[in-house]
Design an enzyme around this catalytic site. Sequence first.
Site, PDB file in Angstrom:
ATOM      1  CG  ASP A 154      23.886  -8.069  44.382  1.00 46.14           C
ATOM      2  OD1 ASP A 154      23.958  -7.724  45.573  1.00 46.14           O
ATOM      3  OD2 ASP A 154      23.537  -7.299  43.468  1.00 46.14           O
ATOM      4  CG  ASP A 214      31.841  -1.839  32.492  1.00 44.03           C
ATOM      5  OD1 ASP A 214      30.887  -1.196  32.023  1.00 44.03           O
ATOM      6  OD2 ASP A 214      32.218  -2.930  32.015  1.00 44.03           O
TER       7      ASP A 214
END
Length: 740
Positions: free
Chosen positions: A148, A450
Site C-alpha cells: 500500500d 479486524d
Amino acid sequence: MGTAVAVATTAINGPYHSFKIMHKRLYLNRAFSLIYIFAILALFYYHIIKLFSSNNFILVTIINLCMLISDIILAFMWFTSQSFRTRPIAREEFPEMLENFEGFPPLDVFICTADPYREPPGNVANMALSVLAYDYPTEKLSIYVSDDGGSELTLFALAEAARFAKHWLPFCRENGVVKRCPDAYFSSDNFVKNSQSHKIKMMYENMISRISNVVERGKVNKEYISKKDEHQAYTKYSSDKFSTNHHPSIIQVLLANNKDEDITDVFMPNLVYISRQKSKTYPHYFKAGALNVLLRVSRIMTNGPIILTLDCDMYSNDPSTPKRALCYFLDQTLWPNLAYVQTPQRFHGLNWADIYASEFRTIGRMNPLGMDGLCGPNHMGTGCFFRRRAFFGGPSSFVQPEIISGRVANKPIEAQTILEQAHQVASCNYENQTSWGYKMGFRYGSLVEDIHTGYHLHCEGWKSIFCNPKRPAFLGHVPLSLNDVVIQIKRWAMGLLEIAFSKYSPIIFGMWHLGPIMAQCYTHYAFWPIYAIPLTLYAFVPQLALLCGVPIFPKISSPWSLLPIFLFIGAYMQDYFLNFASTQGSLQRWWSDQRMWIIRGLSPFPIGIIEYLMKCLGLVTQRFNVTSKVVDSDQGTRYDRGIIEFGVASPMFVPLTTSSIVNLMALFKALLSFYKGENFDGLLLQTLIACFGVINCLPIYEAMVIRVDKGRMHNKITIISIILALYLYIAISYFLVGHM
C-alpha cells in the site's frame, strides 16, 4: 458441546481436533465474581450517602461525583469482562491425521505492508519466504503481497526473495527445517553449520545486502533488473506523477506454480506483488481497502476457498500451521457456519519483563478462550484463516460479489486476460456504488478493521475458532519504543469508539444479533478507551485533594475503608491468577502489564477520545499511522535491559509525566504530615493511591532526572509537565482551601 471433552471425527481419518471446557477456572471465577458484585453495590451505596451529605462544599461534591463516575465505569468494564469467563474452552488439533490426505483445498495467503521505511522490505521478504516454504502442496499455495506504500523497493525485495526461494524451499524440505524464516533460522540455535547451510546462508546475506543497498539509495538501479516484465513494472514508478497516494495499479507475478521450479525441479507456489491504484479523489479505506483488493484479485487469479491474512512484521514459526487450521475446516459439523480460525498474536525478542506488555496476554490469549466457548474469538488482524465464502453474506444469505467474472478456466495467472481483469478490480473507482466494505469483504467504518469485520461476521451468524498451539504459529516483531506503542493504541482507541457509537454498536445491534453474553464481549472491546476517564481521575483527583488535606475516601478506622481495599486487591489478584499465573506468566510481566494498563488510560486513550470527538465535529481527518519496525541498535540494547524508551517530545507523554509529578508531590506532602504527627486517619487511602502511582512511575522519574541516553524523557516534556502540575495544585488549592 456440553461435555467436558469432545472430539471431531470423520469417517476416514478419525479425530481432527478436540476441546475441553475449563471447569475449574469457571467455578472459581463465578464464586469470586458473586462476592465482588456485592462489594461493588456496597461501594455505590457509600458513594450515594457521601454525595448527598448536607455539609459538602460544592467542589467537594464535584470531586465525590467524579469518584462515583469513575467507579461506575470501572464496574461496567469489570462486568463486561466477566463475559469472557462464562465458558472458556481449550482446543487441540491433530494435524498428523492429515499425513495421507490428498484433497487439500487451495490456500491464498495475503500479506500487507504500507511503508518501506517503517516496515523494512527485508522483513517483508522474510515473511514471504516463511510462508512460501509451508508444508503444503505447492500447486495449491498462492502468496499475494499488498504494497500500500506503492514502492519499487518492496517489489525489488520480493523479486529477490523469489530468486532465493528456489534454493531455500528445497533446503527446508531436505533438512527438516521448522523455522522457515531465513533470518530466524540463521540466528537460532537450530542452525546446523555445514557446507550446504553455509552456502545457503551466504546466498541469504547477499540477498539482504542487495535489498539494503537499494533501500539506502531509495531506488532500483538498472543493473539489478534481470527480467523484461520486471523492467516494465519498474518504469511505472519512474513517472513524475507517481506518488504514494496517487499512482496506477501494479500487479507483478513473481512466481507461477505452472512454470517456475526450484533447483530440484519441483514447481513453486505462486507469488504475486500487488500495489492497488490510488487517487487523491477516491477514499482508499486503509488496510481494509487493501485487503478487499486482494480478495478480488485473488478470486480472479486463484480463487482459493481458504484465505490466510498476515502482517509483514511477522513470520511463520510452524510450517504445519495450515494443516492445523484445516483440522477445523475439514470438520463437517463445523463447516456450515465456520468463518475463520484465529491464531493468537505472539512475539519474538520479548525482554525478561515485557516492559510494553506486548504479549497482550489478556486480550490476545485469555479472552479468546472465553469467546471460543460462545460464538468464537474476535478477528485479531493477522494470523487468521478465513473461509472466502464468509465475506459474501451470512451462512444462508449469499451476496453475489460484484466482480466481472470469476477464475478464467485453464488460463495461467500471468495470462494477459487474467492480468487485465486483475488490474480492473484493483482500480480505485471499482467499489463505487457497490456493497464492498459494507455487505461484503472486510468492513469499512473503523480504523480497527479486524475487530469490526469479525464482529459483523458473528452478527451475520458465522462462528469462529481459536487455534492456540503450544508452538506459536506466527511470531511478530516487538515494538522497542513507548512512542510506537502509544501511537498504535491511540489508533485502536479511535477505531473502537467508531464501533461503540455507530449504528452497529454492540450494546444495541450486537445484543439483538449475538445475544447478551457475546454482545458483552464486543461491548468490552468497543468501550475499552473509556478506561481513560476513571484512570485519569484516579491519577489526579485523590492526589490533588491530598495536597490540600481534603479527605475523599473513608477513614482507615472505618469499616467502609475495607471496601475499596478489597475491590482493588480483588481485581488485581483476579487478573494475575486468571491471566498470568494460570498461563505460566511471570510476576514481573504481570506488573508490566498493569503498568501499561495505567499508561494506556493516561496517554493514548484520552488523546484517542479527543481525536475521535474532533473527527466527529469535522475538525480532523481520519489517519492511519504505521508503527515503525525499524530496529535501532541502541534502542534494542536498552529494550533488552528492560529500560523504557521515551526519546521523542510526544504530546502523549505530557499527561503521563504530569501525573507522575502530582503523585510524587502528594506522597511527599503526606509523608511530611505523617512525620509531623498530624492526624492521618482520613488521608491514608489517598496516600496509598499516591504511593502506588509513584511506584508505577519510577521509570518516568528515572527518564526525567537520572538517564542521559537518547531514550530519556525530552526536557520539553518535563518542563511542560512541571508547569501543569504546579498550575493544577495552585488552582485546586485556591478553590478547596480558599472557599471552605
